[in-house]
Design an enzyme around this catalytic site. Sequence first.
Site, PDB file in Angstrom:
ATOM      1  N   HIS A 173       0.827  -1.215   0.000  1.00 55.51           N
ATOM      2  CA  HIS A 173       0.000   0.000   0.000  1.00 55.51           C
ATOM      3  C   HIS A 173       0.862   1.267   0.000  1.00 55.51           C
ATOM      4  CE1 HIS A 173      -3.677   2.014   0.005  1.00 55.51           C
ATOM      5  NE2 HIS A 173      -4.340   1.313   0.909  1.00 55.51           N
TER       6      HIS A 173
ATOM      7  N   ASP B  84      -2.249   2.146  -4.541  1.00 55.15           N
ATOM      8  CA  ASP B  84      -3.497   2.495  -3.848  1.00 55.15           C
ATOM      9  C   ASP B  84      -4.567   1.460  -4.167  1.00 55.15           C
ATOM     10  OD1 ASP B  84      -2.433   4.775  -2.695  1.00 55.15           O
ATOM     11  OD2 ASP B  84      -2.938   6.026  -4.433  1.00 55.15           O
TER      12      ASP B  84
END
Length: 391
Positions: free
Chosen positions: A362, A366
């Site tokens: 992450h 995204d």
Amino acid sequence: MAESIVEGTLTKWHKAVGQFVDRDEPIATIETDKVDVTVNSPEAGIVLELGAQEGDTVTVGGNLFKVDIDGKAEDATASSPAPAAAEKPAEQAAAPAPAAATPPPPPQQHSAPSPASAVPPPPAPAAAPRAAPAAASAPPPPASKPAPVDGFPGLVPGSRTERRVKMNRMRLKIASRLKESQNTAASLTTFNEVDMSNLMDFRNKYKEAVFDRYGVKLGFMSAFIKATCHAIAAVPEVNARIEGDEIVYSDYVDISVAVATPKGLVTPVIRNCEALSMIQAEQAMAELGKKAKNNAITIEELAGGTFTISNGGVFGSLMGTPIINQPQGAILGMHAVKERAVVVNGKVEVRPMMYIALTYDHRLIDGREAVTFLVKLKDAIEDPRRMLLDI
């Protein structure tokens, strides 16, 4: 060896001292963090000295063995049986020794009566019989054994043994890298499901023709490799990695494929998958499968990789969350194909379905990019014609 490898464990000598070895003939096997490396003799000759024992740790660049390059094979065959012949007489000579060792006990039996005659204190042993009554008091404990409570007998039948096995270098390295991945990446997994009907029909229709012409079996991996490249073209972040404070985007797709070997899981790399056809991808997978069974995957084949595919479905896994193969940014998990009831055009139908999972870093990717990638891959598998039209 690769630059990252500085030492290994000597697992086996293929030659002994005094034996003849040809040039480039295997003389030892060394287990490293990644693969087993075979050490070949640089010259032909007779082995003079072995610098380590099996199980020892050896370093790159150290002295491992010595070879007499002036030695001939005839000399080795004449000298090697000699030790074996010498061992047999030694064993034969050692055999009578125990037989000769049996006479000494009789003299001890003759000397035993003299102490017995000079022993007036036999009353002391007589105290032992008096101790026997004390032993008679031992039976009460069994009589006082408590009755089982709630039907539990107080004893669980069966073996309760344990054994300890030292972890090999590959298993230690796998454990270290997996934990490093968990500690480094901000891992998150997103899921989707794929209707495999069209791909299975496609495979059943052409698998015999593919095997007859190319000699390889048409499976699902080649389709997923091509679908991955198709989805990466739309979402290049999935093929990127973090180095320091920079993001490195690769314009090529080198896919690491998780392969099970007798010693553990390895991830050999198929290079430039974006330029391969499905047949070429299947040929590459078949070659890696053969090498994995023979434990013959090389260090060069493990180096690099921009994205990983792990197919737990071959073992029956229904769903899982794969761990990112550092320093890559994402990994795709394939799972078993199971028939399930799904709604198609307002009707409930039984379709062959597969759950797919994408674990991603992450810090780099995204949620929007991760989900978009997985949906793009899903669409390509459910309708392979999309990959031909690049849509």
